[in-house]
Design a protein around this motif. Structure first.
Motif, PDB file in Angstrom:
ATOM      1  N   LEU A  91       0.872  -1.171   0.000  1.00 18.03           N
ATOM      2  CA  LEU A  91       0.000   0.000   0.000  1.00 18.03           C
ATOM      3  C   LEU A  91       0.912   1.223   0.000  1.00 18.03           C
ATOM      4  CD1 LEU A  91      -3.111   0.555   2.294  1.00 18.03           C
ATOM      5  CD2 LEU A  91      -1.605   2.405   1.591  1.00 18.03           C
ATOM      6  N   MET A  92       0.859   1.991  -1.059  1.00 22.01           N
ATOM      7  CA  MET A  92       1.743   3.152  -1.201  1.00 22.01           C
ATOM      8  C   MET A  92       0.940   4.344  -1.712  1.00 22.01           C
ATOM      9  SD  MET A  92       3.868   2.206  -4.705  1.00 22.01           S
ATOM     10  CE  MET A  92       4.707   3.817  -4.738  1.00 22.01           C
ATOM     11  N   PRO A  93       1.533   5.543  -1.721  1.00 21.22           N
ATOM     12  CA  PRO A  93       0.810   6.697  -2.255  1.00 21.22           C
ATOM     13  C   PRO A  93       0.366   6.458  -3.691  1.00 21.22           C
ATOM     14  CG  PRO A  93       2.760   7.423  -1.070  1.00 21.22           C
ATOM     15  CD  PRO A  93       2.852   5.930  -1.170  1.00 21.22           C
ATOM     16  N   GLY A  94      -0.792   6.995  -4.050  1.00 23.05           N
ATOM     17  CA  GLY A  94      -1.293   6.855  -5.407  1.00 23.05           C
ATOM     18  C   GLY A  94      -0.318   7.440  -6.417  1.00 23.05           C
TER      19      GLY A  94
ATOM     20  N   ASP B  82      -4.225  13.908   1.129  1.00 24.59           N
ATOM     21  CA  ASP B  82      -5.311  13.140   0.541  1.00 24.59           C
ATOM     22  C   ASP B  82      -5.035  11.650   0.707  1.00 24.59           C
ATOM     23  OD1 ASP B  82      -6.443  15.507  -0.239  1.00 24.59           O
ATOM     24  OD2 ASP B  82      -6.016  15.282  -2.379  1.00 24.59           O
ATOM     25  N   ALA B  83      -6.075  10.885   1.010  1.00 22.41           N
ATOM     26  CA  ALA B  83      -5.939   9.432   1.170  1.00 22.41           C
ATOM     27  C   ALA B  83      -5.994   8.768  -0.202  1.00 22.41           C
ATOM     28  CB  ALA B  83      -7.038   8.901   2.086  1.00 22.41           C
ATOM     29  N   ASP B  84      -4.941   8.990  -0.985  1.00 24.12           N
ATOM     30  CA  ASP B  84      -4.790   8.417  -2.322  1.00 24.12           C
ATOM     31  C   ASP B  84      -3.815   7.251  -2.235  1.00 24.12           C
ATOM     32  OD1 ASP B  84      -6.366  10.530  -3.109  1.00 24.12           O
ATOM     33  OD2 ASP B  84      -4.799  11.573  -4.237  1.00 24.12           O
ATOM     34  N   PHE B  85      -4.266   6.039  -2.574  1.00 24.08           N
ATOM     35  CA  PHE B  85      -3.437   4.849  -2.401  1.00 24.08           C
ATOM     36  C   PHE B  85      -3.422   3.996  -3.663  1.00 24.08           C
ATOM     37  CE2 PHE B  85      -5.533   5.118   2.010  1.00 24.08           C
ATOM     38  CZ  PHE B  85      -4.618   6.068   2.449  1.00 24.08           C
ATOM     39  N   CYS B  86      -2.265   3.452  -3.946  1.00 26.64           N
ATOM     40  CA  CYS B  86      -2.089   2.391  -4.938  1.00 26.64           C
ATOM     41  C   CYS B  86      -1.779   1.110  -4.171  1.00 26.64           C
ATOM     42  CB  CYS B  86      -0.945   2.736  -5.899  1.00 26.64           C
ATOM     43  SG  CYS B  86      -0.425   1.364  -6.966  1.00 26.64           S
ATOM     44  N   VAL B  87      -2.609   0.092  -4.354  1.00 27.34           N
ATOM     45  CA  VAL B  87      -2.445  -1.178  -3.644  1.00 27.34           C
ATOM     46  C   VAL B  87      -2.092  -2.244  -4.678  1.00 27.34           C
ATOM     47  CG1 VAL B  87      -3.523  -2.848  -2.107  1.00 27.34           C
ATOM     48  CG2 VAL B  87      -4.167  -0.418  -1.961  1.00 27.34           C
TER      49      VAL B  87
ATOM     50  N   ARG C 187      -8.885   9.657  -2.222  1.00 27.40           N
ATOM     51  CA  ARG C 187      -9.478  10.335  -1.072  1.00 27.40           C
ATOM     52  C   ARG C 187     -10.365   9.394  -0.261  1.00 27.40           C
ATOM     53  NH1 ARG C 187     -12.423  13.091  -3.679  1.00 27.40           N
ATOM     54  NH2 ARG C 187     -11.465  12.974  -5.729  1.00 27.40           N
ATOM     55  N   GLY C 188      -9.849   8.198  -0.001  1.00 27.95           N
ATOM     56  CA  GLY C 188     -10.540   7.238   0.848  1.00 27.95           C
ATOM     57  C   GLY C 188     -11.603   6.416   0.143  1.00 27.95           C
ATOM     58  N   LEU C 189     -11.857   6.668  -1.132  1.00 28.18           N
ATOM     59  CA  LEU C 189     -12.896   5.972  -1.884  1.00 28.18           C
ATOM     60  C   LEU C 189     -12.270   4.942  -2.815  1.00 28.18           C
ATOM     61  CD1 LEU C 189     -14.954   9.143  -2.886  1.00 28.18           C
ATOM     62  CD2 LEU C 189     -15.447   7.563  -1.008  1.00 28.18           C
TER      63      LEU C 189
END
Length: 488
Positions: free
Chosen positions: A63-66, A412-417, A455-457
């Motif tokens: 799980l890292m920043p988008g 912002d809760a932007d994630f690349c999983v 953003r969490g979505l």
């Protein structure tokens, strides 16, 4: 109530450390990171004491920043069949990108005025699955629009030194050195240092055109010979001169392919010292992973400007990816087109490299292409390098580093999983782009995106598809006018 995202392999990218942590991320109802839990003990304590609305446990996935791509062509309005907002942002989400920056060139109208920018944002409304920002265009005769475009929130200005392919060449003509200098002088008067980045497609026309081999139009070499490294070298020399004369203005070279140009940029940066940071450069996954020797006859899906060069050219590109190297970041230069424009339909024109539209369909595949190529070379890149090249530096370039590119409180809760070890085979059924032709078709790639969070979505989940198109239009804050981010 807050959301909780868990993983045994979280890469924060916040500068505190470069290792992966086993922990969690607390996200508030506005999609902003409220707190980072840095150990299993912290997670357990939080779960014991607090009730979360939802808990998402990604196990051993990274799980890292988008990811952020500063170099994407979305051809809507006007050429939606080439690539529109829905398909482009779905492809971005499927590839782990949470933010993309659209170039101004291929839509009709192009983004060379505030009216053109409004046409873009109005068309994007309600369609985008990830956040989208925009470059404004710099063309001959639109000097009076540059300030208003920046005040309206474009990430910077983009131009080309060599005419685009038809029909875009009539809509977005090239600028020469004098016109670019005039624009730099104009911006120097009106904008603070650090604002008004100018991004340049850096090829100059040859003083004497190289005749194409009309007898072998379906051979890649017939096209490659017409765009030698000299076009990039002369353009880079020009930009080094301009950067030296305008040290307060940022100049960014887009999609550099020639290793020889890197030496020029590195020499300028050494000579200029700290001031040399005003000249930056990106390259593309296809220049790192593909070579001219691999292009088959009629393989026009490999054609792009600047061209994919010989394998011997790649070594310099890979060497320049390290910390402090000339290549500051990676951008896809994603620019698909219809099969007809790409000379991929049946008929006498099929496979004609000399007439096909130049551009690579690659946005969704950028992460696995780069990761696979690095692994084949002996893992010369780490997840920290991927973060620097595909998150951190693009955020800095586009003025987004206060809210994107890191997992930290207030961001912002932007994630690349994704799973760096998992492999897949590229096929048209996996691609979300408007057109499916890609030079990576049939390749076995490593690195599978399982989820993309904006953003969490959850905007994308493997096997489950897409959520709602809840991306935002991103407008850069300017000293001339404070522009808020606008939801669409």
């Amino acid at each position: 109530m807050d959301l909780l995202f868990l993983s045994r392999r979280i890469f924060l990218g916040d500068g505190s450390q470069n290792s992966l942590i086993h922990g969690g991320i607390i996200v508030d109802t506005d999609g902003i990171i409220r707190r980072v839990l840095r150990s299993p003990q912290e997670v357990n304590t939080y779960l014991y004491n607090t009730e979360s609305e939802s808990v998402y446990d990604f196990g051993d996935l990274v799980l890292m920043p988008g990811l952020i791509d500063p170099n994407v062509h979305i051809n809507e309005p006007g050429r939606k069949d080439w690539e529109g907002f829905v398909t482009a942002t779905k492809a971005a989400a499927g590839g782990g990108f949470t933010t993309i920056i659209d170039r101004p060139t291929n839509a009709t109208p192009p983004t060379v005025s505030v009216a053109g920018l409004k046409a873009k944002t109005a068309t994007a409304r309600g369609k985008i699955y990830v956040d989208v920002g925009f470059w404004g265009g710099l063309i001959p005769g639109n000097g009076d629009q540059l300030g208003p475009l920046l005040a309206a929130g474009v990430m910077g200005l983009q131009c080309t030194l060599c005419g685009s392919a038809s029909p875009v060449s009539e809509e977005f003509p090239a600028v020469n050195e004098a016109q670019l200098e005039e624009a730099l002088c104009r911006l120097e008067k009106d904008h603070d240092e650090g604002e008004a980045i100018i991004a340049v497609h850096a090829e100059l026309p040859l003083t004497k055109e190289i005749p194409s081999d009309e007898e072998a139009p379906r051979e890649y070499g017939a096209f490659l010979a017409t765009r030698p490294p000299a076009m990039e070298i002369s353009a880079t020399q020009l930009l080094c001169r301009l950067a030296q004369r305008h040290p307060r203005r940022g100049i960014h070279i887009l999609n550099a392919s020639s290793g020889q140009c890197l030496q020029l940029v590195e020499a300028y940066q050494r000579q200029a010292g700290a001031a040399g940071s005003n000249l930056t450069l990106d390259t593309c996954p296809h220049y790192l992973a593909l070579a001219a020797e691999d292009v088959p006859p009629c393989g026009t899906e490999f054609k792009t400007w600047p061209p994919i060069r010989e394998r011997s050219n790649q070594e310099a590109l890979w060497q320049a990816l390290g910390v402090g190297g000339a290549i500051r970041m990676l951008g896809s230069d994603h620019s698909p087109a219809t099969p007809g424009a790409r000379a991929l339909t049946c008929g006498r024109g099929r496979g004609n490299f000399l007439k096909a539209w130049p551009g690579i369909n690659s946005l969704q595949l950028s992460l696995p292409v780069v990761w696979t190529a690095a692994n084949r070379r002996g893992s010369v890149l780490t997840i920290a390098d991927i973060h620097r090249l595909m998150c951190q530096e693009p955020a800095i370039l586009c003025g987004l580093s206060a809210s994107k590119g890191r997992i930290a409180e207030g961001y912002d809760a932007d994630f690349c999983v994704w799973n760096p070890e998992e492999e897949f085979t590229v096929g048209p059924e996996l691609l979300y782009t408007a057109t499916k032709a890609t030079p990576y078709a049939g390749q076995r790639l490593r690195g599978v995106v399982h989820a993309t969070v904006v953003r969490g979505l959850h905007v994308y989940q493997q096997f489950e598809g897409f959520g709602q198109p809840l991306g935002k239009v991103l407008l850069r804050r300017s000293s001339r006018k404070l522009v808020k981010f606008v939801s669409v």
